[in-house]
Design a protein around this motif. Structure first.
Motif, PDB file in Angstrom:
ATOM      1  N   GLY A 174      -2.245  10.068 -14.417  1.00 26.33           N
ATOM      2  CA  GLY A 174      -2.260  10.978 -13.280  1.00 26.33           C
ATOM      3  C   GLY A 174      -1.791  10.273 -12.038  1.00 26.33           C
ATOM      4  N   ASP A 175      -2.655  10.196 -11.033  1.00 29.18           N
ATOM      5  CA  ASP A 175      -2.277   9.528  -9.783  1.00 29.18           C
ATOM      6  C   ASP A 175      -2.684   8.061  -9.760  1.00 29.18           C
ATOM      7  OD1 ASP A 175      -5.008   9.817  -9.618  1.00 29.18           O
ATOM      8  OD2 ASP A 175      -5.010  10.965  -7.743  1.00 29.18           O
ATOM      9  N   ARG A 176      -2.986   7.500 -10.936  1.00 29.33           N
ATOM     10  CA  ARG A 176      -3.369   6.092 -11.025  1.00 29.33           C
ATOM     11  C   ARG A 176      -2.352   5.323 -11.882  1.00 29.33           C
ATOM     12  NH1 ARG A 176      -9.074   5.797 -13.429  1.00 29.33           N
ATOM     13  NH2 ARG A 176      -8.135   7.284 -14.898  1.00 29.33           N
ATOM     14  N   ARG A 177      -2.272   4.013 -11.625  1.00 28.04           N
ATOM     15  CA  ARG A 177      -1.366   3.146 -12.360  1.00 28.04           C
ATOM     16  C   ARG A 177      -2.134   1.898 -12.819  1.00 28.04           C
ATOM     17  NH1 ARG A 177       0.883   7.231 -11.481  1.00 28.04           N
ATOM     18  NH2 ARG A 177       2.900   7.606 -10.444  1.00 28.04           N
ATOM     19  N   LEU A 178      -1.860   1.447 -14.051  1.00 21.79           N
ATOM     20  CA  LEU A 178      -2.436   0.202 -14.570  1.00 21.79           C
ATOM     21  C   LEU A 178      -1.314  -0.587 -15.226  1.00 21.79           C
ATOM     22  CD1 LEU A 178      -4.856  -1.632 -15.171  1.00 21.79           C
ATOM     23  CD2 LEU A 178      -5.267  -0.282 -17.254  1.00 21.79           C
ATOM     24  N   VAL A 179      -1.190  -1.864 -14.831  1.00 18.38           N
ATOM     25  CA  VAL A 179      -0.073  -2.698 -15.288  1.00 18.38           C
ATOM     26  C   VAL A 179      -0.584  -4.040 -15.798  1.00 18.38           C
ATOM     27  CG1 VAL A 179       1.976  -3.981 -14.526  1.00 18.38           C
ATOM     28  CG2 VAL A 179       1.630  -1.628 -13.767  1.00 18.38           C
ATOM     29  N   ALA A 180      -0.018  -4.489 -16.902  1.00 17.74           N
ATOM     30  CA  ALA A 180      -0.173  -5.871 -17.366  1.00 17.74           C
ATOM     31  C   ALA A 180       1.201  -6.520 -17.276  1.00 17.74           C
ATOM     32  CB  ALA A 180      -0.694  -5.908 -18.794  1.00 17.74           C
ATOM     33  N   ALA A 209      -3.162  -8.588 -14.000  1.00 18.82           N
ATOM     34  CA  ALA A 209      -3.615  -7.201 -14.129  1.00 18.82           C
ATOM     35  C   ALA A 209      -3.519  -6.561 -12.753  1.00 18.82           C
ATOM     36  CB  ALA A 209      -5.044  -7.140 -14.648  1.00 18.82           C
ATOM     37  N   LEU A 210      -2.845  -5.408 -12.671  1.00 21.09           N
ATOM     38  CA  LEU A 210      -2.657  -4.705 -11.405  1.00 21.09           C
ATOM     39  C   LEU A 210      -2.993  -3.238 -11.604  1.00 21.09           C
ATOM     40  CD1 LEU A 210       0.227  -6.566 -12.003  1.00 21.09           C
ATOM     41  CD2 LEU A 210       0.188  -6.390  -9.517  1.00 21.09           C
ATOM     42  N   ALA A 211      -3.643  -2.658 -10.614  1.00 23.57           N
ATOM     43  CA  ALA A 211      -3.976  -1.232 -10.685  1.00 23.57           C
ATOM     44  C   ALA A 211      -3.815  -0.617  -9.311  1.00 23.57           C
ATOM     45  CB  ALA A 211      -5.406  -1.039 -11.187  1.00 23.57           C
ATOM     46  N   ALA A 212      -3.426   0.661  -9.299  1.00 21.53           N
ATOM     47  CA  ALA A 212      -3.280   1.400  -8.049  1.00 21.53           C
ATOM     48  C   ALA A 212      -3.905   2.779  -8.212  1.00 21.53           C
ATOM     49  CB  ALA A 212      -1.802   1.534  -7.674  1.00 21.53           C
ATOM     50  N   THR A 213      -4.640   3.181  -7.195  1.00 18.41           N
ATOM     51  CA  THR A 213      -5.205   4.531  -7.110  1.00 18.41           C
ATOM     52  C   THR A 213      -4.912   5.051  -5.706  1.00 18.41           C
ATOM     53  OG1 THR A 213      -7.368   3.909  -6.211  1.00 18.41           O
ATOM     54  CG2 THR A 213      -7.086   3.751  -8.614  1.00 18.41           C
ATOM     55  N   PRO A 214      -5.160   6.319  -5.428  1.00 19.78           N
ATOM     56  CA  PRO A 214      -4.950   6.804  -4.054  1.00 19.78           C
ATOM     57  C   PRO A 214      -5.785   6.046  -3.029  1.00 19.78           C
ATOM     58  CG  PRO A 214      -5.099   8.654  -5.568  1.00 19.78           C
ATOM     59  CD  PRO A 214      -5.437   7.435  -6.362  1.00 19.78           C
ATOM     60  N   PRO A 272       0.820  -1.225   0.000  1.00 15.72           N
ATOM     61  CA  PRO A 272       0.000   0.000   0.000  1.00 15.72           C
ATOM     62  C   PRO A 272       0.852   1.273   0.000  1.00 15.72           C
ATOM     63  CG  PRO A 272      -0.004  -1.019   2.169  1.00 15.72           C
ATOM     64  CD  PRO A 272       0.671  -1.988   1.260  1.00 15.72           C
ATOM     65  N   ASP A 273       0.202   2.369  -0.346  1.00 18.55           N
ATOM     66  CA  ASP A 273       0.867   3.676  -0.445  1.00 18.55           C
ATOM     67  C   ASP A 273       0.951   4.323   0.935  1.00 18.55           C
ATOM     68  OD1 ASP A 273       1.971   6.007  -1.320  1.00 18.55           O
ATOM     69  OD2 ASP A 273       0.151   6.763  -2.289  1.00 18.55           O
ATOM     70  N   THR A 274       1.772   3.722   1.800  1.00 17.80           N
ATOM     71  CA  THR A 274       1.959   4.233   3.155  1.00 17.80           C
ATOM     72  C   THR A 274       3.421   4.064   3.548  1.00 17.80           C
ATOM     73  OG1 THR A 274       1.501   2.083   4.183  1.00 17.80           O
ATOM     74  CG2 THR A 274      -0.399   3.552   3.817  1.00 17.80           C
ATOM     75  N   ASP A 275       3.820   4.775   4.587  1.00 19.72           N
ATOM     76  CA  ASP A 275       5.177   4.600   5.094  1.00 19.72           C
ATOM     77  C   ASP A 275       5.375   3.185   5.638  1.00 19.72           C
ATOM     78  OD1 ASP A 275       5.937   7.175   4.428  1.00 19.72           O
ATOM     79  OD2 ASP A 275       5.396   8.007   6.400  1.00 19.72           O
ATOM     80  N   ALA A 276       4.296   2.644   6.237  1.00 18.17           N
ATOM     81  CA  ALA A 276       4.383   1.275   6.748  1.00 18.17           C
ATOM     82  C   ALA A 276       4.544   0.278   5.602  1.00 18.17           C
ATOM     83  CB  ALA A 276       3.142   0.946   7.571  1.00 18.17           C
ATOM     84  N   GLY A 277       3.877   0.540   4.481  1.00 23.05           N
ATOM     85  CA  GLY A 277       4.047  -0.323   3.318  1.00 23.05           C
ATOM     86  C   GLY A 277       5.470  -0.295   2.808  1.00 23.05           C
ATOM     87  N   ARG A 278       6.061   0.898   2.775  1.00 23.22           N
ATOM     88  CA  ARG A 278       7.455   1.020   2.362  1.00 23.22           C
ATOM     89  C   ARG A 278       8.362   0.264   3.322  1.00 23.22           C
ATOM     90  NH1 ARG A 278       9.410   6.841   0.999  1.00 23.22           N
ATOM     91  NH2 ARG A 278       8.598   7.252   3.097  1.00 23.22           N
TER      92      ARG A 278
END
Length: 603
Positions: free
Chosen positions: A58-64, A101-106, A12-18
């Protein structure tokens, strides 16, 4: 972990995730990374440039990630109108190829694999954070997970544990997403799995189903085999011959690979020679039976670290040797027919599906099967009218684990094959397995309320697991093992065909033969035989018996209280008709334990 493997982890997009993946970044070399819009790590692992397509919106990512031919602008177009990460992943569903298929949003992350189970998804919680990935062992390392002894013991059931037991990881706290699911990791909620797919209604007539399968397989092969590419293809049975023909038709330079079996009744070679001649422009390499490794060769060498026990270790040496031959011809991809048998031939239980729509035809088929397998008339009728729930059936497996049910000739018309334990399991292990089966049965849900479809899907998932491991192994020689029959589109095309076009006992693979009209030369479509590998397995077991005995001498399974070493050694020295059948899952677990106890450092 072998450096040649492709794998990924998302956080996840958090310091803990990092912080969660920081130890991984320090221990593993050569990692690649994609970031969230914030700049924090999102996706880490190993992959090649031609496996990944990344769209940044923008602030989203989509990956294959995997086998596909998706340009970035196509990902951008498909992901542009999606409202959340789940919808972004859904926008890639149904496209040709085999990929995650992977995607990330805020708001969070979504990920799914393939419908056949070949591309897997796992997740693990560490503290308040959840990480997901495609290898259970990597996630186990992140969360400090230990081996689950009960789950390990259940993997020793023969021929394999029932669904969903064989699907669940053997690491405590690591969870597997079902093939029809998509994992959602929302920042403000616990991880959850949503259903993303339902099996199609099996209603298509033969002509329509064959056309759909032909188009799906053509697209699947085109993803791997472009014009003028050097492509290797297995050239043996109907399934692999069809892939080879499609690659030739697409303009690839094709190398056909045929392994000669030690079985004198195996007719793969004459059919393969005929196929190579009639297809034309195929470089045909025949691997002599004495030159190709037998099953069990190299069983003492732990060259691959798999994330779960796998019977693929028995055939790894042979599969790897053929992939090396493909590489010697300059091929980076090897087409294989894995998955074809599970989708194009029928388990007897599919007759129960047919019984609801074509009862007279189903009754005729059941009579043929009863005569072929020598089922008793009363036993067959009792099996047909058996209405036990899946849970009750699973609980019953724990009542007789000494192999008596398998030894008897019983109709294979239930929810699955009877389960048994090898005679060298300890009494405590056998008692524990019976208790575990009964306990898990209470919450067990079948893949479908239809026994035929349940059995078909379970067979596909189990086969995909072994194929996945063989494919991982062959990456070490620079060759990608491609399995078009396990692609989403191909799976759906096969499942959509009416059971009448799959189940006929006297008609060998009618769906693929109809689909390949005009693609595979007509003379080759007349083949109605399939090679039997049992002789090779028996010869390998006898040739490498000293290696098998060496495994028994220092058995890790014995250390877990699961195996009686004296009984195992006695069985290896004086095998009976069931010994090698019983041995598969024992070896899968034994060899796997040797790669993870103690766990080697990631390199």
């Amino acid at each position: 972990m072998a450096s040649g493997l492709s794998w990924f982890v998302v956080v996840p997009d958090t310091d803990a995730g990092r912080a969660l993946v920081e130890p991984l970044r320090q221990r593993a070399t050569g990692l690649r990374m994609l970031t969230h819009a914030s700049g924090r790590p999102w996706m880490l692992g190993r992959w090649t440039d031609d496996e990944v397509a990344v769209a940044e919106l923008g602030d989203r990512r989509l990956v294959a990630l995997g086998e596909h031919r998706l340009p970035v602008d196509e990902l951008e177009r498909r992901g542009a109108g999606a409202r959340d990460a789940g919808q972004m992943c859904a926008a890639l569903q149904g496209l040709p190829g085999s990929f995650h298929a992977l995607a990330a949003t805020p708001a969070g992350t979504a990920v799914h694999g393939s419908l056949s189970g070949y591309r897997r998804v796992y997740f693990v919680s560490a503290g308040e954070q959840t990480a997901a990935g495609d290898r259970a062992d990597v996630l186990a390392g992140l969360g400090g997970a230990q081996i689950d002894d009960e789950a390990l013991a259940l993997r020793m059931l023969a021929p394999y544990a029932p669904w969903p037991i064989f699907w669940q990881p053997v690491w405590r706290g690591v969870h597997a997403v079902p093939p029809d699911g998509r994992l959602l990791l929302d920042r403000a909620a616990a991880p959850r799995t949503v259903t993303r797919w339902r099996a199609p209604e099996p209603v298509l007539d033969l002509a329509t189903a064959a056309d759909r399968l032909r188009r799906a397989l053509s697209d699947a092969v085109a993803v791997r085999a472009g014009a003028n590419d050097v492509i290797a293809s297995d050239l043996s049975g109907m399934d692999s011959t069809s892939l080879c023909a499609l690659a030739v038709r697409g303009g690839s330079r094709v190398v056909g690979l045929t392994c000669v079996s030690p079985d004198p009744l195996d007719d793969d070679l004459p059919w393969a020679r005929r196929a190579a001649a009639e297809l034309g422009s195929v470089i045909h390499e025949v691997v002599d039976g004495e030159a190709n490794p037998l099953p069990y060769e190299g069983i003492l060498r732990a060259e691959d670290r798999f994330d779960e026990p796998t019977a693929a270790v028995l055939y790894r040496a042979s599969f790897l040797a053929v992939s090396r031959r493909a590489a010697a011809h300059g091929a980076r991809t090897r087409l294989t027919g894995f998955g074809g048998d599970e989708l194009l031939t029928a388990d007897p239980m599919m007759q129960l599906t047919l019984l609801t729509t074509h009862p007279r035809q189903a009754v005729r088929h059941l009579r043929l099967l009863r005569a072929a397998y020598r089922w008793g008339r009363r036993d067959t009728l009792r099996a047909v009218v058996d209405r036990r729930s899946y849970g009750r059936w699973m609980a019953s497996l724990g009542e007789d684990l000494d192999g008596a049910e398998i030894a008897r000739v019983r109709p294979l018309l239930g929810w699955g094959a009877p389960a048994a334990t090898a005679p060298w399991l300890t009494a405590d292990a056998r008692a524990g397995l019976g208790k575990a089966l009964r306990a898990r049965a209470a919450a067990a849900v079948p893949l479908s309320g239809d026994r035929g479809l349940h059995g078909r899907l379970a067979g596909v998932y189990a086969g995909a697991a072994n194929a996945r491991h063989l494919a991982q192994s062959t990456r070490r020689v620079g060759v990608t093992a491609a399995l078009p029959y396990l692609d989403d589109q191909v799976l759906e095309a096969c499942l959509a065909a009416h059971p009448a076009h799959i189940t006929a006992p006297r008609d060998y693979k009618p769906l693929i033969r109809a689909a390949m009209q005009g693609v595979v030369p007509q003379a080759l479509l007349a083949r109605d035989t399939k090679a039997d590998t049992s002789i090779a397995a028996t010869r390998g077991a006898l040739r490498y018996r000293d290696d098998l005995l060496a495994l028994a001498d220092d058995s890790r399974l014995a250390g877990h209280g699961l195996v009686d070493v004296a009984a195992l050694r006695a069985a290896l020295r004086n095998p009976d008709d069931r010994t090698w059948y019983d041995l598969d899952q024992t070896l899968a677990c034994e060899t796997w334990l040797r790669t993870v106890e103690p766990a080697p450092a990631i390199r």
